[in-house]
Scaffold this motif. Structure first.
Motif, PDB file in Angstrom:
ATOM      1  N   LYS A 124       0.793  -1.125   0.038  1.00 34.29           N
ATOM      2  CA  LYS A 124      -0.004  -0.024  -0.028  1.00 34.29           C
ATOM      3  C   LYS A 124       0.730   1.295   0.099  1.00 34.29           C
ATOM      4  N   THR A 125       0.224   2.285  -0.585  1.00 34.83           N
ATOM      5  CA  THR A 125       0.802   3.708  -0.523  1.00 34.83           C
ATOM      6  C   THR A 125       0.333   4.752   0.834  1.00 34.83           C
ATOM      7  N   LEU A 126       1.178   4.746   1.593  1.00 32.04           N
ATOM      8  CA  LEU A 126       0.780   5.629   2.816  1.00 32.04           C
ATOM      9  C   LEU A 126       1.036   7.270   2.587  1.00 32.04           C
ATOM     10  N   ALA A 127       0.173   7.945   3.044  1.00 28.97           N
ATOM     11  CA  ALA A 127       0.621   9.647   2.947  1.00 28.97           C
ATOM     12  C   ALA A 127       0.652   9.927   4.488  1.00 28.97           C
ATOM     13  N   ILE A 128       1.704  10.487   4.802  1.00 31.50           N
ATOM     14  CA  ILE A 128       1.615  11.111   6.384  1.00 31.50           C
ATOM     15  C   ILE A 128       1.607  12.543   6.154  1.00 31.50           C
ATOM     16  N   LEU A 129       0.430  13.052   6.479  1.00 33.16           N
ATOM     17  CA  LEU A 129       0.024  14.731   6.423  1.00 33.16           C
ATOM     18  C   LEU A 129       0.867  15.189   7.672  1.00 33.16           C
TER      19      LEU A 129
ATOM     20  N   GLY B  68       8.980  -1.732   3.373  1.00 34.39           N
ATOM     21  CA  GLY B  68       8.613  -1.932   2.016  1.00 34.39           C
ATOM     22  C   GLY B  68       7.054  -1.106   1.608  1.00 34.39           C
ATOM     23  N   TYR B  69       6.776  -0.176   2.406  1.00 29.40           N
ATOM     24  CA  TYR B  69       5.619   0.548   2.080  1.00 29.40           C
ATOM     25  C   TYR B  69       6.046   1.649   1.104  1.00 29.40           C
ATOM     26  N   ARG B  70       5.279   2.073   0.228  1.00 25.79           N
ATOM     27  CA  ARG B  70       5.505   3.470  -0.261  1.00 25.79           C
ATOM     28  C   ARG B  70       5.022   4.383   0.424  1.00 25.79           C
TER      29      ARG B  70
END
Ligand SMILES: NC(=O)c1ccc[n+]([C@@H]2O[C@H](COP(=O)([O-])OP(=O)(O)OC[C@H]3O[C@@H](n4cnc5c(N)ncnc54)[C@H](OP(=O)(O)O)[C@@H]3O)[C@@H](O)[C@H]2O)c1
Length: 219
Positions: free
Chosen positions: A2-7, A25-27
């Motif tokens: 999965k792709t994770l976005a950390i705001l 290994g996460y994007r």
């Protein structure tokens, strides 16, 4: 993966989680109010990790490109950050790790109207997003020590049991044990615990007091 976005991934708590997930290994996309600041921090973290792991973007672009969005900003920025991101978060899990502290009294519980920041997040984002509360009791100081597991449990609260499981997997990937802690309104307890831990840090002269749930191995 999965792709994770950390705001707010430019800050203390988000950066530690970002690097831990990237190593698993996460994007991982680092979000910021400033795309330039996000890129600079991503470059610094990539240098620390010794590879091209992280990408920096403005918060909205990062949220739009992610499968799961993580909100890691101070409570004072919580509403302003989320209110412009309903569309970007629709159909996704939003992991809220915000603790509603009221400086300078950060060692005293200060819940918004007796509720939780995570409940406010759900109300701001609407029913199209699934808010999961987690990580409020995890010290950024401990997260920074990338070569060590973090000696604590993480309470995971959400109304959707499947979303709880998804976030418990993220907790494990970051080197901790995730505990299914029930409904999103139970986030009140997790958010209220952090000022208690900050008081304990101060009183005992430590930087990263955490919590452990006992009795889970009893038969
Ligand atoms: N630090 C800890 O040990 C810890 C532990 C558990 C939970 N938490 C919770 O995690 C969250 C983040 O904590 P942190 O220590 O990482 O905070 P932080 O380093 O002070 O801030 C994180 C990021 O939030 C953004 N931000 C700061 N002020 C803002 C504002 N007024 N408006 C919009 N964005 C703003 C900044 O990103 P840009 O400037 O790049 O936009 C900043 O890098 C908080 O809710 C905190 O309660 C922290």
């Amino acid at each position: 993966m999965k792709t994770l976005a950390i705001l707010g991934g430019t800050g203390k708590e988000g950066a530690g989680l970002a690097m831990r997930w990237a190593l698993r290994g996460y994007r991982v996309l680092i979000g910021s109010r400033s795309a330039d600041r996000a890129k600079t921090r991503a470059t610094e973290m990539n240098r620390e990790l010794g590879g091209d792991y992280l990408t920096g973007l403005a918060n909205a672009e990062a949220a739009a490109a992610a499968d799961i969005v993580i909100l890691s900003v101070p409570y004072g920025a919580h509403q302003a950050t989320l209110s412009g991101l309903r569309e970007e978060c629709a159909g996704k899990i939003l992991v809220d790790l915000t603790v509603p502290l009221q400086p300078p009294e950060i060692t005293q519980v200060n819940l918004p109207g007796g509720a939780a920041a995570a409940l406010e997040a759900q109300s701001i984002l609407g029913a199209d997003a699934t808010v999961v509360a987690a990580f409020q009791n995890v010290s950024a100081v401990k997260l920074k020590r990338l070569d060590q597991p973090v000696d604590c449990d993480v309470l995971v609260c959400a109304d959707d049991p499947a979303a709880r499981l998804d976030v418990m997997a993220l907790v494990e990937a970051a080197g901790m044990r995730g505990i299914d802690a029930g409904a999103l309104k139970n986030a009140v307890a997790a958010e209220a615990l952090t000022p208690v831990l900050l008081h304990i840090n101060k009183t005992y002269g430590v930087a990263g007091a955490g919590i452990r749930i006992t009795g889970l191995d009893d038969t």
